[in-house]
Scaffold this active site. Structure first.
Site, PDB file in Angstrom:
ATOM      1  N   LYS A  65       0.845  -1.191   0.000  1.00  0.00           N
ATOM      2  CA  LYS A  65       0.000   0.000   0.000  1.00  0.00           C
ATOM      3  C   LYS A  65       0.874   1.232   0.000  1.00  0.00           C
ATOM      4  O   LYS A  65       1.835   1.313   0.782  1.00  0.00           O
ATOM      5  CB  LYS A  65      -0.870   0.002   1.279  1.00  0.00           C
ATOM      6  CG  LYS A  65      -1.820   1.164   1.376  1.00  0.00           C
ATOM      7  CD  LYS A  65      -3.133   0.838   0.707  1.00  0.00           C
ATOM      8  CE  LYS A  65      -4.007   2.031   0.459  1.00  0.00           C
ATOM      9  NZ  LYS A  65      -3.703   2.781  -0.771  1.00  0.00           N
ATOM     10  N   LYS A  89       4.524   2.035   8.670  1.00  0.00           N
ATOM     11  CA  LYS A  89       3.317   2.775   9.062  1.00  0.00           C
ATOM     12  C   LYS A  89       2.088   1.856   9.114  1.00  0.00           C
ATOM     13  O   LYS A  89       1.329   1.873  10.074  1.00  0.00           O
ATOM     14  CB  LYS A  89       3.077   3.928   8.083  1.00  0.00           C
ATOM     15  CG  LYS A  89       2.009   4.897   8.555  1.00  0.00           C
ATOM     16  CD  LYS A  89       1.771   6.041   7.590  1.00  0.00           C
ATOM     17  CE  LYS A  89       2.921   7.008   7.541  1.00  0.00           C
ATOM     18  NZ  LYS A  89       2.611   8.205   6.738  1.00  0.00           N
ATOM     19  N   LYS A 101       5.391   2.002  -2.872  1.00  0.00           N
ATOM     20  CA  LYS A 101       5.355   3.410  -3.299  1.00  0.00           C
ATOM     21  C   LYS A 101       5.656   3.476  -4.781  1.00  0.00           C
ATOM     22  O   LYS A 101       6.363   2.612  -5.318  1.00  0.00           O
ATOM     23  CB  LYS A 101       6.413   4.217  -2.539  1.00  0.00           C
ATOM     24  CG  LYS A 101       6.123   5.711  -2.483  1.00  0.00           C
ATOM     25  CD  LYS A 101       5.141   6.031  -1.383  1.00  0.00           C
ATOM     26  CE  LYS A 101       4.817   7.484  -1.302  1.00  0.00           C
ATOM     27  NZ  LYS A 101       3.944   7.761  -0.145  1.00  0.00           N
ATOM     28  N   THR A 197      -6.219  12.567   7.900  1.00  0.00           N
ATOM     29  CA  THR A 197      -4.878  12.650   8.495  1.00  0.00           C
ATOM     30  C   THR A 197      -4.887  13.620   9.678  1.00  0.00           C
ATOM     31  O   THR A 197      -4.383  13.301  10.762  1.00  0.00           O
ATOM     32  CB  THR A 197      -3.837  13.048   7.425  1.00  0.00           C
ATOM     33  OG1 THR A 197      -3.977  12.139   6.329  1.00  0.00           O
ATOM     34  CG2 THR A 197      -2.427  12.970   7.960  1.00  0.00           C
ATOM     35  N   ASN A 249      -3.569  20.614   3.725  1.00  0.00           N
ATOM     36  CA  ASN A 249      -4.568  19.602   4.088  1.00  0.00           C
ATOM     37  C   ASN A 249      -4.368  19.111   5.527  1.00  0.00           C
ATOM     38  O   ASN A 249      -5.304  19.128   6.328  1.00  0.00           O
ATOM     39  CB  ASN A 249      -4.499  18.436   3.089  1.00  0.00           C
ATOM     40  CG  ASN A 249      -5.374  17.277   3.519  1.00  0.00           C
ATOM     41  OD1 ASN A 249      -4.978  16.453   4.340  1.00  0.00           O
ATOM     42  ND2 ASN A 249      -6.585  17.228   3.004  1.00  0.00           N
ATOM     43  N   SER A 386      -7.833   5.115   4.023  1.00  0.00           N
ATOM     44  CA  SER A 386      -7.654   4.457   2.725  1.00  0.00           C
ATOM     45  C   SER A 386      -7.989   2.975   2.849  1.00  0.00           C
ATOM     46  O   SER A 386      -8.592   2.382   1.954  1.00  0.00           O
ATOM     47  CB  SER A 386      -6.208   4.584   2.244  1.00  0.00           C
ATOM     48  OG  SER A 386      -5.948   5.911   1.920  1.00  0.00           O
TER      49      SER A 386
HETATM   50  P1  NAD Z   1      -0.155  20.530   1.456  1.00  0.00           P
HETATM   51  O1  NAD Z   1       0.598  20.806   0.201  1.00  0.00           O
HETATM   52  O2  NAD Z   1      -1.646  20.516   1.422  1.00  0.00           O
HETATM   53  O3  NAD Z   1       0.258  21.625   2.568  1.00  0.00           O
HETATM   54  C1  NAD Z   1       1.565  21.948   2.893  1.00  0.00           C
HETATM   55  C2  NAD Z   1       1.547  23.249   3.693  1.00  0.00           C
HETATM   56  O4  NAD Z   1       2.856  23.536   4.147  1.00  0.00           O
HETATM   57  C3  NAD Z   1       1.092  24.470   2.903  1.00  0.00           C
HETATM   58  O5  NAD Z   1       0.258  25.258   3.729  1.00  0.00           O
HETATM   59  C4  NAD Z   1       2.404  25.215   2.635  1.00  0.00           C
HETATM   60  O6  NAD Z   1       2.208  26.612   2.481  1.00  0.00           O
HETATM   61  C5  NAD Z   1       3.136  24.902   3.920  1.00  0.00           C
HETATM   62  N1  NAD Z   1       4.575  25.141   3.857  1.00  0.00           N
HETATM   63  C6  NAD Z   1       5.449  24.859   2.859  1.00  0.00           C
HETATM   64  N2  NAD Z   1       6.678  25.293   3.200  1.00  0.00           N
HETATM   65  C7  NAD Z   1       6.578  25.822   4.444  1.00  0.00           C
HETATM   66  C8  NAD Z   1       7.487  26.420   5.350  1.00  0.00           C
HETATM   67  N3  NAD Z   1       8.767  26.589   5.036  1.00  0.00           N
HETATM   68  N4  NAD Z   1       7.028  26.851   6.549  1.00  0.00           N
HETATM   69  C9  NAD Z   1       5.751  26.714   6.897  1.00  0.00           C
HETATM   70  N5  NAD Z   1       4.831  26.156   6.067  1.00  0.00           N
HETATM   71  C10 NAD Z   1       5.245  25.730   4.871  1.00  0.00           C
HETATM   72  O7  NAD Z   1       0.425  19.169   2.005  1.00  0.00           O
HETATM   73  P2  NAD Z   1      -0.250  18.190   3.068  1.00  0.00           P
HETATM   74  O8  NAD Z   1      -1.033  17.175   2.358  1.00  0.00           O
HETATM   75  O9  NAD Z   1      -0.873  19.006   4.143  1.00  0.00           O
HETATM   76  O10 NAD Z   1       1.037  17.425   3.642  1.00  0.00           O
HETATM   77  C11 NAD Z   1       1.899  18.014   4.602  1.00  0.00           C
HETATM   78  C12 NAD Z   1       2.872  16.961   5.107  1.00  0.00           C
HETATM   79  O11 NAD Z   1       2.159  15.864   5.655  1.00  0.00           O
HETATM   80  C13 NAD Z   1       3.808  16.346   4.073  1.00  0.00           C
HETATM   81  O12 NAD Z   1       5.016  16.018   4.722  1.00  0.00           O
HETATM   82  C14 NAD Z   1       3.091  15.067   3.669  1.00  0.00           C
HETATM   83  O13 NAD Z   1       3.984  14.114   3.138  1.00  0.00           O
HETATM   84  C15 NAD Z   1       2.558  14.647   5.014  1.00  0.00           C
HETATM   85  N6  NAD Z   1       1.422  13.717   4.978  1.00  0.00           N
HETATM   86  C16 NAD Z   1       0.281  14.035   4.337  1.00  0.00           C
HETATM   87  C17 NAD Z   1      -0.785  13.155   4.347  1.00  0.00           C
HETATM   88  C18 NAD Z   1      -2.104  13.500   3.701  1.00  0.00           C
HETATM   89  O14 NAD Z   1      -3.060  12.728   3.861  1.00  0.00           O
HETATM   90  N7  NAD Z   1      -2.224  14.626   3.022  1.00  0.00           N
HETATM   91  C19 NAD Z   1      -0.668  11.915   5.004  1.00  0.00           C
HETATM   92  C20 NAD Z   1       0.518  11.619   5.668  1.00  0.00           C
HETATM   93  C21 NAD Z   1       1.550  12.535   5.641  1.00  0.00           C
END
Ligand code: NAD
Length: 448
Positions: A65, A89, A101, A197, A249, A386
């Site tokens: 996955k 995870k 992946k 998340t 997100n 998921s």
């Molecule tokens: P996203 O693109 O929706 O949001 C990222 C946010 O981080 C944005 O608001 C952006 O402006 C901000 N950002 C970027 N650079 C920055 C900085 N230097 N300082 C402060 N803020 C900054 O991404 P997401 O889906 O929210 O994912 C965020 C993290 O969580 C990633 O590491 C991703 O791999 C991880 N993650 C996401 C999910 C998911 O379901 N979306 C699940 C597990 C892990």
């Protein structure tokens, strides 16, 4: 060393260390390090050749996955590191899934919508023989989303119906749809995935605070200063204070659900800057304001009013160093590192991004008595829902959002509980070590 290599080395180091502390043989550790299959695929769209991957790390607990990312920098080491961490995870949360992946080395921003669709479909044709509902179940990741999953699952269904001469009915389609998750609702996606998340992270934080009672703190924290800080946190008269780095997100939904549960979000940031609102900001209004302005700077929103009287601007770096109870890095990897670890004042860190605290900073802060919830547990709400999407498709069911959320809560609380139970037995409390041990024990005990 490139970023992918570093990531892979760091994931493998933790596995090796954990394997050794569990007393596993060299051979058993090697089996945990080496992926079962590495697919490197070159495919063409028009006259352009693309390099892509699908790496299947471990399937002892169930189908592989993991997401598919579209990014110019995608490389084999990075995909392998991410596949490895997905195995951990899924095992941490107790899902019947292994880790995989995928990725295509492409900058999707340079493509038209039509080219993006052609690329997505071509990638599925390249991987179609080694994915499937009971083999390997991809999902969205960086630069891929539910719309891309819709094209991918559509291509996959067309291929399978044709090659296996399947009779098309509702049940067959549902089952074939379970080969991908993160789909739009009308293509078999589930309610509750978008928020999962962030929601899962808040469930974990609440479970942690429920365990951190006075007696436990007296036993767990030897250092008088950390003991004092932790006691201060749990005896708080007002709300527990939180700063969230990243308002995408993950960060937004974490802030929203945390505020709904009575936590006080005093700071939040995006890539352009951070705001500090001592009274506690309103995440929904802050998001509205951020969408109107294009960034979070200047959005000091208390209740439905956003006004400069309520707050002030701080830098992204300052947000990390605030004197708060809980720090939630939800944006980038390596945000907390050897450069800034000595200035971190938070008592708890919830790793909502992937790898936001470097190994060195993790060790240092844990030694100082900071409780860090590792990413493999904190942000596993997404993969958990998921799994619920996959389950609904496999059984031709459609659940209400409430049912999905209740199941998510159960999954997260059970995951937290087994990791907590292990962590309290250590000389020095360490949730990451406990999470990796729980995961590796589960994988090894199911290995054929
Ligand atoms: P996203 O693109 O929706 O949001 C990222 C946010 O981080 C944005 O608001 C952006 O402006 C901000 N950002 C970027 N650079 C920055 C900085 N230097 N300082 C402060 N803020 C900054 O991404 P997401 O889906 O929210 O994912 C965020 C993290 O969580 C990633 O590491 C991703 O791999 C991880 N993650 C996401 C999910 C998911 O379901 N979306 C699940 C597990 C892990």
């Amino acid at each position: 060393m490139n970023q992918g290599k570093k990531m892979l080395k760091s994931a493998q180091e933790v596995i090796k260390k954990t394997g050794k502390s569990l007393g596993l043989s060299e051979e058993a550790i090697r089996r945990l390090l080496e992926p079962k299959a590495i697919h490197e695929l070159n495919f063409s769209v028009g006259n352009k050749l693309y390099k892509s991957y699908r790496i299947q790390h471990n399937d002892s607990l169930g189908p592989y996955k993991g997401g598919i990312r579209f990014h110019a920098e995608v490389n084999r080491d990075e995909v392998q590191a991410l596949a490895t961490l997905m195995s951990i995870k899924c095992a941490v949360v107790g899902l019947p899934f292994g880790g995989g992946k995928g990725g295509v080395a492409v900058n999707p921003k340079e493509l038209t919508e039509k080219e993006l669709e052609e690329l997505s479909r071509a990638y599925v044709r390249a991987i179609s023989n080694f994915i499937g509902p009971e083999i390997d179940v991809p999902a969205p990741d960086v630069n891929t989303n539910s719309g891309i999953m819709a094209w991918m699952v559509d291509e996959y269904i067309k291929l399978k119906v044709k090659s296996e001469k399947l009779k098309v009915n509702g049940k067959t389609i549902n089952k074939l749809r379970s080969a991908f998750t993160g789909k739009p609702i009308e293509k078999g996606g589930t309610l509750g995935r978008t928020e999962a998340t962030g929601r899962g992270g808040v469930i974990i934080l609440q479970a942690l605070l429920a365990k951190l009672q006075q007696k436990v703190i007296q036993n767990l924290f030897r250092d008088p200063e950390s003991k004092k800080q932790m006691l201060k946190l749990v005896q708080h008269d007002g709300s527990v204070t939180i700063a969230v780095q990243g308002f995408g997100n993950v960060g937004y939904y974490f802030a929203k659900f945390a505020a709904e549960e009575g936590f006080k979000i005093i700071s939040a940031s995006d890539s352009k800057g951070a705001v500090l609102v001592k009274e506690g900001l309103d995440p929904k209004e802050t998001l509205k304001c951020k969408e109107e302005k294009g960034n979070i700077a200047g959005c000091y929103c208390v209740g439905s009013v956003c006004d400069i009287r309520y707050g002030r601007a701080v830098s992204n770096e300052d947000l990390l160093k605030l004197d708060i109870d809980v720090l939630v890095p939800a944006a980038l990897e390596n945000a907390i590192n050897s450069q800034n670890m000595k200035q971190i004042k938070a008592r708890i860190i919830v790793e909502m991004a992937n790898g936001p605290v470097t190994e060195e900073a993790y060790e240092y802060l844990t030694r100082k008595g900071v409780v860090i919830v590792p990413d493999v547990l904190a942000n596993s709400g997404g993969v958990s829902v998921s799994y619920l999407e996959w389950y609904q498709n496999m059984h031709s069911e459609k659940w209400s959002e409430d049912k999905v959320n209740k199941r998510l809560k159960k999954i997260m609380e059970e995951a937290f509980s087994s990791i907590w139970d292990k962590a309290v037995k250590y000389e020095r409390f360490n949730l990451k070590r406990a999470a990796f041990e729980v995961a590796i024990e589960r994988i090894v005990s199911n290995s054929k």
